[in-house]
Design a protein around this motif. Sequence first.
Motif, PDB file in Angstrom:
ATOM      1  N   HIS A 259      -4.696   6.458   0.616  1.00  0.00           N
ATOM      2  CA  HIS A 259      -4.444   5.078   1.026  1.00  0.00           C
ATOM      3  C   HIS A 259      -5.044   4.114   0.005  1.00  0.00           C
ATOM      4  O   HIS A 259      -5.772   4.511  -0.900  1.00  0.00           O
ATOM      5  CB  HIS A 259      -5.094   4.801   2.394  1.00  0.00           C
ATOM      6  CG  HIS A 259      -4.447   5.496   3.541  1.00  0.00           C
ATOM      7  ND1 HIS A 259      -3.718   4.836   4.504  1.00  0.00           N
ATOM      8  CD2 HIS A 259      -4.412   6.816   3.887  1.00  0.00           C
ATOM      9  CE1 HIS A 259      -3.270   5.700   5.393  1.00  0.00           C
ATOM     10  NE2 HIS A 259      -3.683   6.911   5.043  1.00  0.00           N
ATOM     11  N   ARG A 260      -4.746   2.823   0.190  1.00  0.00           N
ATOM     12  CA  ARG A 260      -5.483   1.723  -0.449  1.00  0.00           C
ATOM     13  C   ARG A 260      -6.175   0.933   0.654  1.00  0.00           C
ATOM     14  O   ARG A 260      -5.637   0.763   1.731  1.00  0.00           O
ATOM     15  CB  ARG A 260      -4.532   0.785  -1.213  1.00  0.00           C
ATOM     16  CG  ARG A 260      -3.697   1.402  -2.324  1.00  0.00           C
ATOM     17  CD  ARG A 260      -4.518   1.812  -3.546  1.00  0.00           C
ATOM     18  NE  ARG A 260      -5.448   0.816  -4.044  1.00  0.00           N
ATOM     19  CZ  ARG A 260      -5.100  -0.218  -4.843  1.00  0.00           C
ATOM     20  NH1 ARG A 260      -3.837  -0.374  -5.227  1.00  0.00           N
ATOM     21  NH2 ARG A 260      -6.021  -1.071  -5.284  1.00  0.00           N
TER      22      ARG A 260
ATOM     23  N   GLU B 134       0.825  -1.215   0.000  1.00  0.00           N
ATOM     24  CA  GLU B 134       0.000   0.000   0.000  1.00  0.00           C
ATOM     25  C   GLU B 134       0.854   1.258   0.000  1.00  0.00           C
ATOM     26  O   GLU B 134       0.534   2.247  -0.677  1.00  0.00           O
ATOM     27  CB  GLU B 134      -0.916  -0.011   1.226  1.00  0.00           C
ATOM     28  CG  GLU B 134      -1.804   1.212   1.336  1.00  0.00           C
ATOM     29  CD  GLU B 134      -2.643   1.206   2.598  1.00  0.00           C
ATOM     30  OE1 GLU B 134      -3.411   2.175   2.795  1.00  0.00           O
ATOM     31  OE2 GLU B 134      -2.544   0.243   3.394  1.00  0.00           O
TER      32      GLU B 134
ATOM     33  N   SER C  12      -8.276  -2.528   2.320  1.00  0.00           N
ATOM     34  CA  SER C  12      -8.045  -3.974   2.381  1.00  0.00           C
ATOM     35  C   SER C  12      -9.244  -4.629   3.048  1.00  0.00           C
ATOM     36  O   SER C  12      -9.959  -3.995   3.840  1.00  0.00           O
ATOM     37  CB  SER C  12      -6.768  -4.292   3.160  1.00  0.00           C
ATOM     38  OG  SER C  12      -6.490  -5.679   3.115  1.00  0.00           O
TER      39      SER C  12
ATOM     40  N   ASP D 243       1.880   2.297  -3.631  1.00  0.00           N
ATOM     41  CA  ASP D 243       0.773   2.841  -4.422  1.00  0.00           C
ATOM     42  C   ASP D 243       0.387   4.220  -3.921  1.00  0.00           C
ATOM     43  O   ASP D 243       0.124   5.144  -4.708  1.00  0.00           O
ATOM     44  CB  ASP D 243      -0.441   1.915  -4.347  1.00  0.00           C
ATOM     45  CG  ASP D 243      -0.296   0.668  -5.202  1.00  0.00           C
ATOM     46  OD1 ASP D 243       0.718   0.545  -5.917  1.00  0.00           O
ATOM     47  OD2 ASP D 243      -1.201  -0.191  -5.159  1.00  0.00           O
TER      48      ASP D 243
ATOM     49  N   ILE E 265      -6.590  -3.086  -2.130  1.00  0.00           N
ATOM     50  CA  ILE E 265      -5.329  -3.606  -2.651  1.00  0.00           C
ATOM     51  C   ILE E 265      -5.382  -5.120  -2.816  1.00  0.00           C
ATOM     52  O   ILE E 265      -4.587  -5.690  -3.575  1.00  0.00           O
ATOM     53  CB  ILE E 265      -4.150  -3.186  -1.739  1.00  0.00           C
ATOM     54  CG1 ILE E 265      -2.817  -3.289  -2.501  1.00  0.00           C
ATOM     55  CG2 ILE E 265      -4.135  -4.006  -0.453  1.00  0.00           C
ATOM     56  CD1 ILE E 265      -1.656  -2.636  -1.800  1.00  0.00           C
TER      57      ILE E 265
ATOM     58  N   GLU F 207      -9.566   6.154   0.490  1.00  0.00           N
ATOM     59  CA  GLU F 207      -9.173   4.763   0.250  1.00  0.00           C
ATOM     60  C   GLU F 207      -9.436   4.457  -1.228  1.00  0.00           C
ATOM     61  O   GLU F 207     -10.580   4.261  -1.638  1.00  0.00           O
ATOM     62  CB  GLU F 207      -9.991   3.811   1.130  1.00  0.00           C
ATOM     63  CG  GLU F 207      -9.819   4.036   2.630  1.00  0.00           C
ATOM     64  CD  GLU F 207      -8.634   3.279   3.203  1.00  0.00           C
ATOM     65  OE1 GLU F 207      -7.785   2.806   2.414  1.00  0.00           O
ATOM     66  OE2 GLU F 207      -8.558   3.157   4.438  1.00  0.00           O
TER      67      GLU F 207
END
Length: 254
Positions: free
Chosen positions: A78-79, A25, A81, A28, A147, A143
């Motif tokens: 962010h990514r 993360e 999850s 990215d 990911i 977000e």
Amino acid sequence: MPYSIMLDAGHGGRDPGAVYNGRQEKDDALRLTLAVGEILENNGLDVQYTRTTDIYDSPYQKAMEANNANVDFFISIHRNSFPTDNAASGVESLVYDKSGIKLQMAENINEQLETIGFVNLGVKARPNLVVLKRTKMPAVLVEVGFINSDTDNMLFDESFEYIAQAIANGILDTLEESHQIESPGYEVQVGAFRNRRYADQLLQELLEQDFPAYIIDADGLYRIRVGNYVLLEDAANMEQTLKRAGYPTVIVST
């Protein structure tokens, strides 16, 4: 005086964030944060960053950095999850509470990302997140897809430039809607040269392909620009057309 914004690439250094099949993360987030920042800078905002390299600062340190810099807005990228791989997808934005310009900005960012192809999971209040709770300015945590979703990762990779532009659009649209910045005009820059001959060659090449190109002579540079657009969306469309034709581009405000 331009409005200032601090962009935070989530995680970093010893903290990789979420990880999926070797994808981290923090990587990215940093790549996307820098791309968004470049677009905002080209549109006249004063952009600062919590990090531009792979280093770790705690969420509290990031919040204090934003407060000490006295910026007007804070955006953390962010990514997401999910406990089960490929069981969730989409974008969501988090705010301290669902009120004010931060909510408007979060909603605008989500809506812009939805046009790229992401599922819009909405805006959620997260009052216990440090970067939302400790920052003194309006703050949004975005977000950008899950990911551990192959669908979201494919979209992230294949539409990366569109995603960066979408996030920037959401921010800029909010500032325009709230009258915090005046709506500028937009041009697409394709090159800048000190030698007029090179500039003329590129200009002729673009004109032969029916691009509305022209030269701006200022500060010792010959800048090749295409178009003059009221809407950022129109400039972004032209930018993508030029990129597909093989030209390096950047959108600038006028």
